[in-house]
Structure formats: structure tokens, C-alpha cells
Write a protein that holds these residues in place. Structure first.
Motif: not given
Length: 314
Positions: A41, A266, A278-279, A282-283, A297, A301
Motif C-alpha cells: 500500500s 482493492n 495485480k499484487s 503494486r508491490s 496499473l 489493482g
């Protein structure tokens, strides 16, 4: 014990050696990630890690133009270190055993919904495409800032379920019934977190487990989570109205809306591949931007083709 020991041994190597298997050149986000490279986040996570996933038989080496975009996660191979030399073999054996345990839990979840235990087998045992497991070797440095420094921020996993091997240092917390609770820490057991795919499939009967890691102020923590997924091309089919209506509830059906932790903005995606991508996007914004400049992006997400997004914004 051997898996944890070799994981600890790797992270004790000099940074220069660890960087030889850096994930920065991997469009599928495989390899070593140094401290400060990952975020949750938007807040940096206080850990370093190595990420591996299923290796696919593909000749594709360039990711631009590959769609659906999650197919890019099949590009490349897992970079293993020279030292410790047996990390690869031990990890591969560990993955096989833990995936068998995950299979048992998955079948038990089916039975809990009064379904045939093998109803999801075709999604996890596809002759055309293997289930997409991912494994992380993680090391959380002792916090020099504050005892509540973020090891990993609050989140839910995008996969079906996660099995976590950890040492006895502690720091893993799960959210339940309105509060964050300490998760027992021991190398003699595996901790199971349910993922977003399980929540989608069960229509909220099972909730994805919100969890976080609080960095210890004096000790390094080691963990090895394995993320258990169906094949990337799978689309999760929620249970039918008839099955849902027949379920017995031990909590309020609206618990997931009213007092269960969830990340803002989310979207839980029925596509296994899209939810997985998606994960990662984002990360790991730097690697995403480096290898996937034709993609964008979105705040919720979703990963979209850049030209489509730009047209929509025009």
C-alpha cells in the motif's frame, strides 16, 4: 528445519553475492529483492526476500505484446544462488510436500461447503497448465527504528491459500473479529492464510485472512510462505445460489463488510492470472515499469494495456 536453515544461510551472504540473482532483470519478478524494494500500500516493507514460481516450457523471452498480460509471468526461469548449493534441491522438495498439504486443505474447504471434495480438481490438476505456486524466502531485519516498524504492511494474499513456515521469533499478526492478533510462531507447524480466491469462490463464506508482520526490535525473523494457486488461466467460479443458501453460518453474513479488515480500493479479480499480476505490479513498481512499460496499473489493482487506458482518459 532444513528449509529454514538454508534460507537463513543465504541471507547471511554479502549483498554483492545476493544481487547476482537479482529480480530486476526478470519480467516475471523472480529472484532476489533487496531491502526497500517491496512495498505494501505504498509503504516500504522492512525485509529482503527471494521469490520463485512455477517454471514454464515457453520460448517467449520478450513480454511486450504478450496478452493476456498475466502470461508474462511465465517468462524466464528461477535464478538459484551458488551458495548454499543445495538450496535449490531442498526448496523443490519442500514445495512438493507443502503443495500436497495445500491440496488436502483445499479438498477440506470443499467438504465444508457440502461439495464434493474433488470439485476444484480440474482447476488445480490441469493437463494443459500446472497450478501456479509461488514461494518466497524472506528475511526480516531487526528493527532499528521502533518495535512496531513495518515488516510487511496489512494485506490479503491474492491467491487461494498460503502456507507459512517460520522460525520462533514471532511478529506475524492476523486480523480477526475486529482486532489484530499474534499468530503463534514455531518451526514445527505451518500457518494457513486463506486468500482472495477462496473468498471469491465461497462468496464470502470464507474470508481472505488479513495479516501483517511487525518487525522485531532485536531479532531477525525468517519465514518461507508458499502461495497455492490454480492455473493462471483459471477463472474462479463462485458457488451457486443453491449452495450458498444451504450454508450454516457461525458469524454474521455481513461481517466481511462491517468489521473485517480490507484494503481500500482493492478489486478481487476472478481471473487467477490477473489477480496474481495485480499484487506483483503494486508491490514492485520499478520492475513493473522497467519490463511492462506498455501496461498501466490502475488504482484498484487492474492492469490494463496503456493505449486502452489513455484512450479512456481522453
Amino acid at each position: 528445519q532444513q528449509q529454514l536453515h538454508l534460507t537463513m544461510t543465504f541471507f547471511e551472504r554479502p549483498l554483492k553475492e545476493k544481487m547476482r540473482i537479482s529480480y530486476e532483470d526478470s519480467p516475471s519478478f523472480r529472484g532476489y529483492m533487496a531491502m526497500g524494494k517491496e512495498n505494501t500500500s505504498g509503504q516500504l516493507d522492512y525485509r529482503e526476500q527471494v521469490e520463485y514460481a512455477v517454471e514454464y516450457d515457453t520460448s517467449v523471452t520478450q513480454c511486450h505484446g504478450v496478452f493476456p498480460s498475466f502470461q508474462r509471468l511465465k517468462i524466464g526461469h528461477n535464478p538459484w544462488p551458488q551458495d548454499p548449493s543445495d538450496l535449490r534441491e531442498v526448496s523443490q522438495n519442500y514445495i512438493k510436500h507443502v503443495c500436497r498439504i495445500a491440496d488436502c486443505i483445499q479438498r477440506s474447504l470443499c467438504q465444508a461447503l457440502n461439495l464434493e471434495e474433488d470439485i476444484l480438481s480440474s482447476q488445480f490438476e490441469n493437463s494443459q497448465e500446472p497450478p501456479h505456486w509461488v514461494i518466497k524466502l524472506c528475511s526480516y531485519q531487526a528493527s532499528t527504528v521502533h518495535e512496531t516498524s513495518q515488516g510487511v504492511g496489512p494485506h490479503t494474499d491474492t491467491n487461494f491459500l498460503t502456507l507459512v513456515l517460520q522460525d520462533d521469533v514471532g511478529g506475524l499478526e492476523a486480523f480477526s473479529e475486529g482486532q489484530w492478533l499474534n499468530v503463534p510462531s514455531s518451526s514445527d507447524m505451518l500457518v494457513c492464510n486463506l486468500g482472495e480466491q477462496t473468498q471469491i469462490w465461497s462468496r464470502g463464506y470464507f474470508l481472505a485472512t488479513p495479516h501483517r508482520v511487525v518487525a522485531n526490535s532485536s531479532k531477525r525473523r525468517t519465514s518461507v510462505p508458499l502461495f497455492y494457486n490454480p492455473a493462471l488461466s483459471t477463472k474462479i467460479q463462485p458457488i451457486t445460489d443453491c449452495v450458498f443458501a444451504s450454508l450454516l453460518w457461525e458469524r454474521d453474513k455481513d461481517c466481511g463488510i462491517t468489521n473485517h479488515w480490507s484494503r481500500n480500493n482493492n478489486e478481487m479479480l476472478t481471473s487467477v492470472g490477473e489477480n496474481t499480476f495485480k499484487s506483483l505490479a503494486r508491490s514492485h513498481p520499478e520492475v513493473f515499469a522497467k519490463h511492462h512499460s506498455d501496461l498501466m496499473l490502475l488504482p484498484n489493482g487492474l492492469v490494463k494495456k496503456r493505449s486502452m487506458c489513455e484512450k479512456g482518459q481522453a
